[in-house]
Write a protein that holds these residues in place. Sequence first.
Motif, PDB file in Angstrom:
ATOM      1  N   ARG A 187     -10.292  10.480  -1.298  1.00 33.87           N
ATOM      2  CA  ARG A 187      -8.604  10.060  -1.540  1.00 33.87           C
ATOM      3  C   ARG A 187      -8.486   9.186  -0.369  1.00 33.87           C
ATOM      4  N   ILE A 188      -8.828   7.813  -0.444  1.00 32.65           N
ATOM      5  CA  ILE A 188      -8.817   6.973   0.685  1.00 32.65           C
ATOM      6  C   ILE A 188      -8.862   5.728  -0.003  1.00 32.65           C
ATOM      7  N   TYR A 189      -8.053   4.498   0.813  1.00 30.82           N
ATOM      8  CA  TYR A 189      -7.956   3.252   0.159  1.00 30.82           C
ATOM      9  C   TYR A 189      -8.917   2.454   1.038  1.00 30.82           C
ATOM     10  N   TYR A 190      -9.455   1.344   0.255  1.00 28.91           N
ATOM     11  CA  TYR A 190     -10.228   0.416   0.669  1.00 28.91           C
ATOM     12  C   TYR A 190      -9.872  -1.142   0.246  1.00 28.91           C
ATOM     13  N   GLY A 191      -9.778  -2.110   1.220  1.00 26.12           N
ATOM     14  CA  GLY A 191      -9.468  -3.270   0.717  1.00 26.12           C
ATOM     15  C   GLY A 191     -10.751  -4.145   0.147  1.00 26.12           C
TER      16      GLY A 191
ATOM     17  N   LEU B  70       0.920  -1.123  -0.046  1.00 31.67           N
ATOM     18  CA  LEU B  70       0.105   0.067  -0.100  1.00 31.67           C
ATOM     19  C   LEU B  70       0.802   1.098  -0.073  1.00 31.67           C
ATOM     20  N   LYS B  71       1.781   1.114   1.067  1.00 32.94           N
ATOM     21  CA  LYS B  71       2.457   2.730   0.888  1.00 32.94           C
ATOM     22  C   LYS B  71       3.225   2.845  -0.320  1.00 32.94           C
TER      23      LYS B  71
ATOM     24  N   MET C 120       2.616   9.855  -5.720  1.00 34.63           N
ATOM     25  CA  MET C 120       2.827  11.254  -4.872  1.00 34.63           C
ATOM     26  C   MET C 120       4.014  12.167  -5.573  1.00 34.63           C
TER      27      MET C 120
ATOM     28  N   ASP D 167       1.259   3.936  -2.944  1.00 38.63           N
ATOM     29  CA  ASP D 167       0.712   5.565  -2.791  1.00 38.63           C
ATOM     30  C   ASP D 167       1.846   6.455  -2.987  1.00 38.63           C
ATOM     31  N   TYR D 168       3.168   6.034  -2.491  1.00 40.41           N
ATOM     32  CA  TYR D 168       4.165   6.766  -3.014  1.00 40.41           C
ATOM     33  C   TYR D 168       4.544   7.090  -4.318  1.00 40.41           C
TER      34      TYR D 168
ATOM     35  N   GLU E  72     -12.199  -3.267   4.330  1.00 38.16           N
ATOM     36  CA  GLU E  72     -11.992  -2.327   5.372  1.00 38.16           C
ATOM     37  C   GLU E  72     -11.116  -1.099   4.805  1.00 38.16           C
ATOM     38  N   PHE E  73     -11.404   0.081   5.527  1.00 39.25           N
ATOM     39  CA  PHE E  73     -10.515   1.201   5.275  1.00 39.25           C
ATOM     40  C   PHE E  73      -9.138   0.868   5.333  1.00 39.25           C
ATOM     41  N   LEU E  74      -8.258   1.578   4.478  1.00 40.48           N
ATOM     42  CA  LEU E  74      -6.735   0.950   4.813  1.00 40.48           C
ATOM     43  C   LEU E  74      -6.016   2.115   5.123  1.00 40.48           C
ATOM     44  N   GLY E  75      -6.208   3.322   4.493  1.00 35.56           N
ATOM     45  CA  GLY E  75      -5.464   4.418   4.838  1.00 35.56           C
ATOM     46  C   GLY E  75      -5.683   5.518   3.765  1.00 35.56           C
ATOM     47  N   LYS E  76      -5.320   6.606   3.867  1.00 35.02           N
ATOM     48  CA  LYS E  76      -5.047   8.022   3.248  1.00 35.02           C
ATOM     49  C   LYS E  76      -4.285   7.735   1.953  1.00 35.02           C
ATOM     50  N   ALA E  77      -4.690   8.060   0.830  1.00 37.14           N
ATOM     51  CA  ALA E  77      -4.020   8.497  -0.269  1.00 37.14           C
ATOM     52  C   ALA E  77      -3.125   9.678  -0.163  1.00 37.14           C
ATOM     53  N   TYR E  78      -2.086   9.896  -0.965  1.00 36.51           N
ATOM     54  CA  TYR E  78      -1.117  10.841  -0.827  1.00 36.51           C
ATOM     55  C   TYR E  78      -0.683  11.269   0.760  1.00 36.51           C
ATOM     56  N   SER E  79      -0.591  10.120   1.476  1.00 30.90           N
ATOM     57  CA  SER E  79      -0.089  10.215   2.837  1.00 30.90           C
ATOM     58  C   SER E  79       0.629   8.991   3.343  1.00 30.90           C
ATOM     59  N   VAL E  80      -0.166   7.788   3.134  1.00 36.98           N
ATOM     60  CA  VAL E  80       0.856   6.697   3.818  1.00 36.98           C
ATOM     61  C   VAL E  80       1.987   6.347   2.990  1.00 36.98           C
ATOM     62  N   GLY E  81       2.223   6.964   1.799  1.00 38.77           N
ATOM     63  CA  GLY E  81       3.232   6.910   0.823  1.00 38.77           C
ATOM     64  C   GLY E  81       4.528   7.898   1.466  1.00 38.77           C
ATOM     65  N   LYS E  82       4.044   8.548   2.545  1.00 42.25           N
ATOM     66  CA  LYS E  82       5.259   9.468   3.000  1.00 42.25           C
ATOM     67  C   LYS E  82       6.161   8.615   3.843  1.00 42.25           C
TER      68      LYS E  82
END
Lengths: 191, 191
Positions: free
Chosen positions: A169-173, A76-77, A84, A80-81, B176-186
């Motif tokens: 702008r959020i992620y879901y599984g 995921l990270k 970005m 997302d990166y 389920e919710f996994l995280g915020k885009a443009y954010s978790v990649g930091k």
Amino acid sequence: MKKSIGARPIVYPTPVFVIGTYDKAGKPNVMTAAWAGICCSSPPCVSVSLRKATYTYGNIMEQRGFTISIPSQDHLKEADYFGMVSGKKEDKFSATGLTPVKSELVNAPYVKEFSLVLECKVIHTYEIGLHTQFVGEILDIKAEEAVVGEDGLPNIEKVKPFLYVPEHRIYYGVGEFLGKAYSVGKAVQGT
Amino acid sequence: MKKSIGARPIVYPTPVFVIGTYDKAGKPNVMTAAWAGICCSSPPCVSVSLRKATYTYGNIMEQRGFTISIPSQDHLKEADYFGMVSGKKEDKFSATGLTPVKSELVNAPYVKEFSLVLECKVIHTYEIGLHTQFVGEILDIKAEEAVVGEDGLPNIEKVKPFLYVPEHRIYYGVGEFLGKAYSVGKAVQGT
């Protein structure tokens, strides 16, 4: 009662695809794209829309090919990166420690560590507005043996992809199995 | 180690959209489509690919507009049914007891009972192969008040959409919710 939300680019679900390309110098790059989906069964094609300002846009125009690496929740990270920062400034493979592998079918790299990969040859380029849509013919799909089931197909529960929610702008599984298509609807036909 | 799966139309996630149209006589029809997605931010556009053999294809060519009603898990069987039979032979609204509502913006009906609806004007038609791709400009999105959050946007957990798995032809829910885009990649950028 329905209320107007306005003219916005919102649909559910929206995918998270990691687009792999080479630049003129052969430097591998990846970017994350969500404006995308299958657009034809025969030949099998996927469309991906990109802004001209992206590094990937120029790379695809040059190379006429790209890959789609589908990230799992475990990456995921990194995914997302990839959305970005620009490949004009950063070496995203180096920054994440992930590994580019050159496709044998198109001049584009995919992400070795991602379990499901599409290799695509550009067959159409459409100007829509802010985004240009590339239609890629899917020449092959490659999957890690660990995510392939006994039927020879990738298993979504093993690939563990995730989805993007526009505007928020959020992620879901991906959730639970709900039923078989062309089957659960028979309950209606029988009425 | 990756193995070849072949040239197939597979990506995850793939959406389940219910496309609403009128025929020449004004009869409302709906069909389910999965080869679709957002393709431009400005103007906001969604693409939907259909085979020429479908009733909906002819209706869109005639009316130059369509709606997308996004089904929730609660309407899984109706959405599946909409993809099983042709509007040439069946009145799918009557069969399901669902209600067509005429859009005020395009000459197309949407499904009243579905909580999230896009009203789309066709601005491009692209021949790709077996499928023709319609690019629709999203003129408005309408949502049931019950699924709209305090921020004025639809809430995916309230809409409860589901997704389609190509080739296996099965449905999965949203997880389920996994995280915020443009954010978790930091986390990567900081390394």
